[in-house]
Design a protein around this motif. Structure first.
Motif, PDB file in Angstrom:
ATOM      1  N   ARG A  24      79.434  22.177 -43.560  1.00 50.15           N
ATOM      2  CA  ARG A  24      79.289  23.432 -42.466  1.00 50.15           C
ATOM      3  C   ARG A  24      78.369  24.329 -43.262  1.00 50.15           C
ATOM      4  N   LEU A  25      77.789  24.993 -42.020  1.00 53.43           N
ATOM      5  CA  LEU A  25      77.133  26.273 -42.654  1.00 53.43           C
ATOM      6  C   LEU A  25      78.620  27.740 -42.812  1.00 53.43           C
ATOM      7  N   PRO A  26      78.950  27.926 -43.430  1.00 50.16           N
ATOM      8  CA  PRO A  26      79.581  28.898 -43.559  1.00 50.16           C
ATOM      9  C   PRO A  26      79.539  29.943 -42.312  1.00 50.16           C
ATOM     10  N   ARG A  27      81.132  30.631 -42.027  1.00 51.31           N
ATOM     11  CA  ARG A  27      80.841  31.413 -40.679  1.00 51.31           C
ATOM     12  C   ARG A  27      79.878  32.778 -40.595  1.00 51.31           C
ATOM     13  N   TRP A  28      79.698  32.955 -41.679  1.00 52.56           N
ATOM     14  CA  TRP A  28      78.987  34.315 -41.348  1.00 52.56           C
ATOM     15  C   TRP A  28      77.316  33.734 -41.315  1.00 52.56           C
ATOM     16  N   ALA A  32      74.277  36.102 -41.495  1.00 49.93           N
ATOM     17  CA  ALA A  32      73.673  36.210 -41.874  1.00 49.93           C
ATOM     18  C   ALA A  32      71.651  36.226 -41.864  1.00 49.93           C
ATOM     19  N   ALA A  33      71.585  34.563 -41.370  1.00 53.58           N
ATOM     20  CA  ALA A  33      70.555  34.381 -41.410  1.00 53.58           C
ATOM     21  C   ALA A  33      69.583  35.468 -40.238  1.00 53.58           C
ATOM     22  N   ALA A  34      70.087  36.222 -38.609  1.00 54.25           N
ATOM     23  CA  ALA A  34      70.007  37.126 -37.835  1.00 54.25           C
ATOM     24  C   ALA A  34      69.533  38.284 -38.562  1.00 54.25           C
ATOM     25  N   LEU A  62      61.390  33.848 -34.611  1.00 61.25           N
ATOM     26  CA  LEU A  62      60.634  32.702 -35.294  1.00 61.25           C
ATOM     27  C   LEU A  62      61.027  32.353 -36.997  1.00 61.25           C
ATOM     28  N   LEU A  63      61.615  33.959 -37.785  1.00 58.63           N
ATOM     29  CA  LEU A  63      62.064  33.614 -38.788  1.00 58.63           C
ATOM     30  C   LEU A  63      63.030  33.233 -38.685  1.00 58.63           C
ATOM     31  N   PHE A  64      64.704  33.520 -37.428  1.00 62.48           N
ATOM     32  CA  PHE A  64      65.606  33.145 -37.879  1.00 62.48           C
ATOM     33  C   PHE A  64      65.173  31.660 -37.481  1.00 62.48           C
ATOM     34  N   LEU A  65      64.297  31.374 -36.448  1.00 61.61           N
ATOM     35  CA  LEU A  65      64.453  29.758 -36.436  1.00 61.61           C
ATOM     36  C   LEU A  65      64.563  29.008 -37.427  1.00 61.61           C
ATOM     37  N   ALA A  66      63.650  29.690 -38.477  1.00 58.37           N
ATOM     38  CA  ALA A  66      63.643  28.627 -39.175  1.00 58.37           C
ATOM     39  C   ALA A  66      63.527  28.790 -40.466  1.00 58.37           C
ATOM     40  N   ILE A  67      64.135  30.423 -40.232  1.00 57.64           N
ATOM     41  CA  ILE A  67      65.359  30.239 -41.741  1.00 57.64           C
ATOM     42  C   ILE A  67      66.797  29.719 -41.131  1.00 57.64           C
ATOM     43  N   GLN A  68      67.797  29.126 -40.566  1.00 59.98           N
ATOM     44  CA  GLN A  68      68.215  28.516 -39.511  1.00 59.98           C
ATOM     45  C   GLN A  68      68.401  27.754 -39.583  1.00 59.98           C
ATOM     46  N   THR A  69      67.286  26.665 -39.151  1.00 54.12           N
ATOM     47  CA  THR A  69      67.532  24.999 -39.392  1.00 54.12           C
ATOM     48  C   THR A  69      67.330  25.240 -40.762  1.00 54.12           C
ATOM     49  N   THR A  70      65.815  25.536 -41.999  1.00 53.10           N
ATOM     50  CA  THR A  70      65.940  25.042 -42.985  1.00 53.10           C
ATOM     51  C   THR A  70      67.103  24.874 -43.737  1.00 53.10           C
TER      52      THR A  70
END
Lengths: 361, 259
Positions: A24-28, A32-34, A62-70
């Motif tokens: 899983r992604l770390p808690r933060w 961090a993505a935001a 849009l950047l948040f979506l991209a970073i988080q999803t990737t």
């Protein structure tokens, strides 16, 4: 099992844990993505042609979506990435949908509060010129309460009775022609523009029957506008009352009319009240039919059957079209009072429905 | 109190569809008669025809003759409301009125009949009916609470209390235990045993052991195929049906060879 060494056992436990838990992604991770997305958006704002608050916010999302999803796709796999993407999209669209509502409320409250005073609520616009400060909407408040009250007095019972016929009696009729016709015309009425309804009342009652234009002719127009909403919402509510309840009542030797009155209606009461309130709220804001059926008035008229009568929507329209600072402020004040009025009615109806409807154990 | 029912050559329709054909039988007073048979064979439909509940479905009607102590319940001067007051019914799924307390549920039939009754009369009816349904001790301290807050088995006994509160002559039960656990089922079966002292009871059940346990007479219904009307194959004392039935279809069904 006993032949495994301690290391081997630890390794197999570790494998099992990883198989069940998954990476899983770390808690933060989300934070961090935001933060990363916002920082990047600000940099883009300063260095490129991305400009303005709105543009920057869109770019950040849009950047948040991209970073988080990737990131999620690399670490957690496809299913979690899609889950995070969909979750973010749902929240984002919810906020987008909510934004106009909040914006409207905030604007009305901020602009309206400045003129709200005891004078504003208790005096009329008689002898107040559009340019001067002061005056009030008491005449319009009286008019709206009376017109909407009379309309509800006609429209709510008529609508509920029509729905009762459609749901409880029409299926047993020899021919379905009447119920089909009613349903059809209810649908047509839903689509008729309110100004046409105003014209109809004006032509039929004022021009042809020679009635005086008054609060009453306005409430006739509002009644027609309310009817389809009440019929449809009540119909839906009656249809979801389980057949078992009606049968339980019939099996006790309770006649049909009493079953409807004492079992079916109370069970559906919450939804019926909500539907009726939505219909009332809808017509309380109608302007066009009022202009045709009662027109404007600047004075207090407590008799809805005689002479022109003001109403909140026509008051707002009148003050806004005068286009002076003082009158536009009064228009905002009128809008605030209208919204509060509808909310108070709605809250009261909900409380009544809660204490009389279905009991929860 | 209890009365006999005679059905003669009864056909039952849902609109154009004939669901049941040529059914004749007699139900003796103060006895339990069980209707058994595979799903869709029309046993619930026949039961609902006995108190004119069948016709509350749009387009549904009954042909033939059904009498209560000789009086034709489908006669032209008969008011179905009065028929249902005389022949009570308990349904498959417990259905207490959700807007009413336990107390109000029990007296719903009396109150909504339209006659005024004193509070003490109603109190007596509530206690009597709840005792009759073996529910009094469990709910006597919370009569003002909603009926929907009870467990499934308690709700079903509340519905039985509600049905016997109007003092019917006959009690029809449409799979009253199929939504209940074994302990609640046992409670209802014990109750049926007590109630047959006062009422004529007809019960539809999918559970053959239940039919064997509670009934004196058993009727076996069957249908020739999908889309064909259901028929009464055989009606006889329960011990005969379960030991030496005259029809092959009955024996196949009770021995588990089909259905």
């Amino acid at each position: 099992m006993s032949e495994l060494t301690r290391d081997e056992r630890a390794e197999s436990e570790e494998l099992l844990h990883r198989a069940l838990a998954g990476a899983r992604l770390p808690r933060w991770g989300i934070a961090a993505a935001a933060v990363g997305a916002i920082a990047l958006a600000i940099i883009l704002n300063l260095t490129t042609s991305v400009a303005g608050v709105a543009g920057t916010v869109v770019v950040a999302v849009l950047l948040f979506l991209a970073i988080q999803t990737t990131w999620s796709f690399r670490v957690e796999g496809r299913r979690h990435a899609v889950d995070r993407l969909a979750t973010t999209a749902v929240y984002a669209t919810f906020i987008v949908a909510l934004a106009p509502l909040v914006a409207v409320l905030a604007t009305v409250i901020v602009k309206g509060m400045s003129v709200i005073s005891s004078t504003f609520l208790t005096t009329s616009m008689r002898n107040i010129s559009p340019r001067s400060e002061g005056g009030g909407l008491y005449h319009a408040l009286i008019g709206t309460l009376q017109q909407v009250g009379i309309a509800a007095m006609f429209g709510v019972p008529l609508g509920i009775l029509t729905a009762i016929y459609l749901v409880e009696y029409a299926p047993f009729a020899k021919s379905r022609r009447l119920s089909r016709a009613i349903s059809f015309f209810v649908d047509v009425m839903t689509g008729v523009p309110s100004v046409v309804v105003g014209l109809f009342i004006f032509t039929a009652f004022v021009l042809t029957l020679g009635m005086e234009r008054s609060g009453f002719t306005a409430s006739l127009a509002l009644t027609i506008l309310m009817l389809p909403v009440v019929v449809r919402s009540t119909e839906e509510m009656l249809r979801i009352v389980p057949r078992e309840l009606r049968e339980a009542s019939y099996a006790l030797g309770i006649p049909k009319w009493r079953t409807i009155l004492k079992i079916v209606l109370p069970t559906a009461l919450g939804g019926i009240v909500t539907g009726a309130m939505l219909a009332i709220a809808r017509v309380a804001g109608e302007t066009a039919p009022l202009l045709l059926t009662t027109f404007l008035s600047q004075s207090i008229n407590t008799n809805p059957f005689k002479g022109p009568q003001a109403a909140l929507p026509t008051f707002i329209w009148d003050q806004f079209t005068s286009a002076t600072d003082a009158s536009v402020n009064r228009a905002w004040g009128g809008a605030l009072v209208l919204i509060v009025l509808v909310m108070v009615l709605y809250g009261a109806a909900k409380i009544i429905a809660r204490y009389t409807g279905v009991k929860r154990g | 109190m209890a009365k006999r029912i005679d059905a003669t050559d009864v056909d039952i329709y849902y609109g154009a569809f004939k669901a049941v054909e040529g059914v004749s039988f007699a139900v003796e007073p103060r006895s339990v008669t069980a209707f058994i048979g595979p799903s869709g064979c029309g046993k619930s439909t026949v039961l609902r025809a006995l108190n004119r509940m069948h016709e509350v479905i749009p387009g549904a009607y009954v042909e033939g003759k059904i009498t209560l102590d000789g009086e034709d319940i489908y006669g032209s001067t008969i008011d179905p409301v009065n028929v249902r007051r005389t022949i009570g019914m308990v349904f498959q799924r417990p259905n207490p009125f959700p807007t009413m307390s336990i107390y109000d549920n029990v007296v719903a039939g009396l109150r909504l009949e339209g006659k005024k009754r004193s509070k003490s009369d109603l109190d007596a009816v509530v206690e009597g009916s709840l005792r009759g349904a073996n529910l009094w001790d469990e709910v006597k301290d919370r009569l003002a609470r909603p009926g929907s807050g009870l467990s499934g088995g308690q709700q079903q006994r509340l519905c039985i209390a509600r049905a016997i509160a109007i003092e019917p002559q006959v009690l029809l039960m449409d799979e009253p235990c199929s939504a209940l656990d074994p302990i609640s089922t046992l409670a209802i079966e014990d109750l049926i045993d007590q109630l047959k002292e006062r009422f004529t009871i007809v019960i539809v059940t999918h559970n053959m052991q239940q039919a064997a346990r509670v009934s004196e007479t058993t009727a076996f219904f069957n249908l020739a195929g999908v889309g064909k009307p259901g028929k009464l194959v055989e009606i006889a004392p329960t011990d005969v049906i379960f030991s030496t039935p005259t029809q092959q279809a009955t024996e196949d069904y009770i021995s588990g060879r089909f259905g």
